[in-house]
Design a protein around this motif. Structure first.
Motif, mmCIF file in Angstrom:
data_model
loop_
_atom_site.group_PDB
_atom_site.id
_atom_site.type_symbol
_atom_site.label_atom_id
_atom_site.label_comp_id
_atom_site.label_asym_id
_atom_site.label_seq_id
_atom_site.Cartn_x
_atom_site.Cartn_y
_atom_site.Cartn_z
ATOM 1 N N VAL A 69 84.410 107.941 61.551
ATOM 2 C CA VAL A 69 83.787 108.340 60.279
ATOM 3 C C VAL A 69 82.593 109.270 60.476
ATOM 4 C CG1 VAL A 69 84.507 106.250 59.078
ATOM 5 C CG2 VAL A 69 82.281 106.302 60.221
ATOM 6 N N CYS A 70 82.236 109.545 61.722
ATOM 7 C CA CYS A 70 81.034 110.353 61.982
ATOM 8 C C CYS A 70 81.306 111.820 61.620
ATOM 9 C CB CYS A 70 80.666 110.219 63.466
ATOM 10 S SG CYS A 70 79.327 111.302 63.976
ATOM 11 N N PRO A 71 80.649 112.363 60.584
ATOM 12 C CA PRO A 71 80.961 113.748 60.161
ATOM 13 C C PRO A 71 80.814 114.784 61.272
ATOM 14 C CG PRO A 71 79.675 112.626 58.493
ATOM 15 C CD PRO A 71 79.676 111.726 59.698
ATOM 16 N N PRO A 72 79.710 114.776 62.056
ATOM 17 C CA PRO A 72 79.646 115.828 63.092
ATOM 18 C C PRO A 72 80.392 115.459 64.374
ATOM 19 C CG PRO A 72 77.567 114.644 63.021
ATOM 20 C CD PRO A 72 78.444 114.021 61.968
ATOM 21 N N GLN A 73 81.062 114.282 64.373
ATOM 22 C CA GLN A 73 81.880 113.876 65.536
ATOM 23 C C GLN A 73 81.079 113.854 66.829
ATOM 24 O OE1 GLN A 73 85.980 114.032 65.182
ATOM 25 N NE2 GLN A 73 84.924 112.925 63.583
ATOM 26 N N GLY A 97 73.607 115.874 68.813
ATOM 27 C CA GLY A 97 72.783 114.723 68.393
ATOM 28 C C GLY A 97 73.287 114.148 67.081
ATOM 29 N N CYS A 98 72.834 112.947 66.777
ATOM 30 C CA CYS A 98 73.162 112.297 65.495
ATOM 31 C C CYS A 98 72.316 112.952 64.400
ATOM 32 C CB CYS A 98 72.840 110.806 65.612
ATOM 33 S SG CYS A 98 72.664 109.971 64.030
ATOM 34 N N ILE A 99 72.959 113.385 63.330
ATOM 35 C CA ILE A 99 72.211 114.082 62.273
ATOM 36 C C ILE A 99 71.677 113.107 61.221
ATOM 37 C CG2 ILE A 99 73.373 116.303 62.614
ATOM 38 C CD1 ILE A 99 75.137 115.587 60.160
ATOM 39 N N LEU A 100 71.797 111.817 61.496
ATOM 40 C CA LEU A 100 71.294 110.765 60.583
ATOM 41 C C LEU A 100 71.828 111.010 59.176
ATOM 42 C CD1 LEU A 100 67.599 110.753 61.890
ATOM 43 C CD2 LEU A 100 69.409 109.158 62.550
ATOM 44 N N CYS A 101 73.124 111.180 59.099
ATOM 45 C CA CYS A 101 73.707 111.594 57.823
ATOM 46 C C CYS A 101 73.549 110.526 56.744
ATOM 47 C CB CYS A 101 75.164 112.010 58.010
ATOM 48 S SG CYS A 101 76.210 110.775 58.753
ATOM 49 N N SER A 102 73.583 111.003 55.525
ATOM 50 C CA SER A 102 73.302 110.157 54.375
ATOM 51 C C SER A 102 74.249 108.951 54.324
ATOM 52 C CB SER A 102 73.449 111.019 53.125
ATOM 53 O OG SER A 102 73.370 110.212 51.994
ATOM 54 N N PRO A 105 77.368 106.394 57.650
ATOM 55 C CA PRO A 105 78.739 105.874 57.583
ATOM 56 C C PRO A 105 79.176 105.091 58.814
ATOM 57 C CG PRO A 105 78.716 108.288 57.730
ATOM 58 C CD PRO A 105 77.327 107.862 57.472
ATOM 59 N N CYS A 106 78.629 105.446 59.983
ATOM 60 C CA CYS A 106 79.017 104.716 61.198
ATOM 61 C C CYS A 106 78.613 103.246 61.073
ATOM 62 C CB CYS A 106 78.370 105.358 62.435
ATOM 63 S SG CYS A 106 76.593 105.597 62.291
ATOM 64 N N VAL A 107 77.420 103.038 60.511
ATOM 65 C CA VAL A 107 76.923 101.669 60.356
ATOM 66 C C VAL A 107 77.817 100.918 59.367
ATOM 67 C CG1 VAL A 107 74.960 100.268 59.600
ATOM 68 C CG2 VAL A 107 74.562 102.369 60.899
HETATM 69 S S1 SF4 Z 1 74.508 108.559 61.237
HETATM 70 FE FE1 SF4 Z 1 76.331 107.836 62.337
HETATM 71 S S2 SF4 Z 1 77.978 108.890 61.292
HETATM 72 FE FE2 SF4 Z 1 76.105 110.011 60.770
HETATM 73 S S3 SF4 Z 1 75.864 111.623 62.317
HETATM 74 FE FE3 SF4 Z 1 74.786 109.849 63.059
HETATM 75 S S4 SF4 Z 1 76.239 108.779 64.390
HETATM 76 FE FE4 SF4 Z 1 77.396 110.153 63.069
#
Ligand code: SF4
Ligand code: SF4
Ligand code: SF4
Length: 307
Positions: A69-73, A97-102, A105-107
């Motif tokens: 589910v990680c958008p930037p993979q 790096g992880c973009i801390l997306c809104s 979703p990984c969590v």
């Molecule tokens: S928050 Fe999780 S899903 Fe989003 S970019 Fe970071 S590792 Fe990927």
């Protein structure tokens, strides 16, 4: 329980939280947390919300949902070559790096709570901490502008046919930072119809061989070039929280002034700064799991040892 309560759908986060407790509890009951772990000095950078390493290794069922589910993979699963925690998810900041997306979703996707469902905001992620590991190469410390540096490197690699993707990326960043007058000079040089960002970028389509020498001279003389690199902050997903500030310092031995990128408490160790750092080997690197308080304690100890 009333009928109404019984019919009320529980939220996904609440459901996951409950199931987390159940799975973690079961793991503890069966002694899973005391499963002997293959030791390694290197700690992986885990996705946001990862429980403490031992508990994480016991709770993660290696399902790969977080990765899917990680958008930037940016999440990978550890293979045999990693030596331990085979099949568990990790992030290599230099690759992405992880973009801390809104919504993280990984969590949300993690069925066991190995990625703690209590975490809902990226700014609370506590994955690790950015550390300026190579100050000698850091462009900020050396007073070098990142865009000029990257253009010159591109020229060194191949002046006649520079990598078009990289050149486009650099020019797009440069154009965004130009003043109106600088844009007009660019417009005149390439006989462009207007000074919109798209028009300025269209020079890449004008001919096969773009005048890289002129662009480098131009980039080196514009106002932007007077600013040393701040890419780590500019690209940081939490830049409004100021996880890096640039401090003017003077070398006590040489009297030379320089600018030091100082990492602050609000850094969560997402790794984007390490990914984007323009030096050949990243000058800033993430120490996984390192907490700000530990880093401060370490600094104090070093100071005590020096006095
Ligand atoms: S928050 Fe999780 S899903 Fe989003 S970019 Fe970071 S590792 Fe990927
Ligand atoms: S979703 Fe959770 S259990 Fe599955 S691999 Fe990722 S961290 Fe492990
Ligand atoms: S400084 Fe920003 S980009 Fe770098 S690890 Fe910290 S939060 Fe992420």
């Amino acid at each position: 329980m009333t009928k109404k309560q019984a019919n009320t759908p529980i939220s996904r986060r609440k459901f996951l939280k409950t199931s987390t407790m159940a799975v973690t509890g079961t793991a503890i009951a069966y002694g899973a947390v005391s499963v002997p772990l293959l030791r390694s000095d290197k700690l992986f950078l885990r996705p946001p919300g990862a429980l403490d390493e031992k508990l994480f290794l016991a709770s993660c069922i290696k399902c790969g949902q977080c990765l899917q589910v990680c958008p930037p993979q940016v999440i990978e699963l550890a293979g045999i070559s990693q030596g331990f925690g085979i099949g568990t998810p990790y992030i290599t900041p230099r690759h992405g790096g992880c973009i801390l997306c809104s919504g993280l979703p990984c969590v949300l996707a993690c069925p066991t709570g190995a990625l703690n469902h209590d975490l809902s905001l990226g700014k609370d992620a506590e994955m690790g901490l950015a550390v300026i590991t190579n100050p000698d190469t850091c462009l900020s410390v050396r007073g070098i502008n990142d865009l000029v540096y990257r253009l010159e490197n591109l020229q060194k690699k191949s002046a006649s046919s520079p990598n078009s993707t990289e050149l486009k990326e650099i020019l797009a960043s440069l154009i965004k930072k130009l003043t109106q007058d600088e844009k007009k000079a660019w417009q005149n040089k390439f006989a462009l119809s207007d000074i919109s960002d798209n028009a300025l970028l269209s020079i890449l389509k004008q001919s096969e061989n773009v005048d890289l020498k002129w662009i480098i001279n131009f980039a080196g003389s514009c106002g932007q070039a007077q600013k040393a690199c701040q890419v780590c902050l500019e690209e940081c997903p939490l830049k409004d929280e100021k996880p890096i500030v640039f401090i003017n310092k003077t070398n006590p031995d040489t009297g030379k002034k320089y600018v030091w990128p100082s990492v602050r408490k609000t850094c969560v160790g997402c790794g984007v700064c390490e990914e984007k750092c323009p030096t050949p080997a990243a000058s800033v690197k993430i120490t996984a799991r390192l907490k700000w308080s530990e880093k401060q304690a370490d600094n104090e100890t070093r100071k005590d040892n020096l006095t």
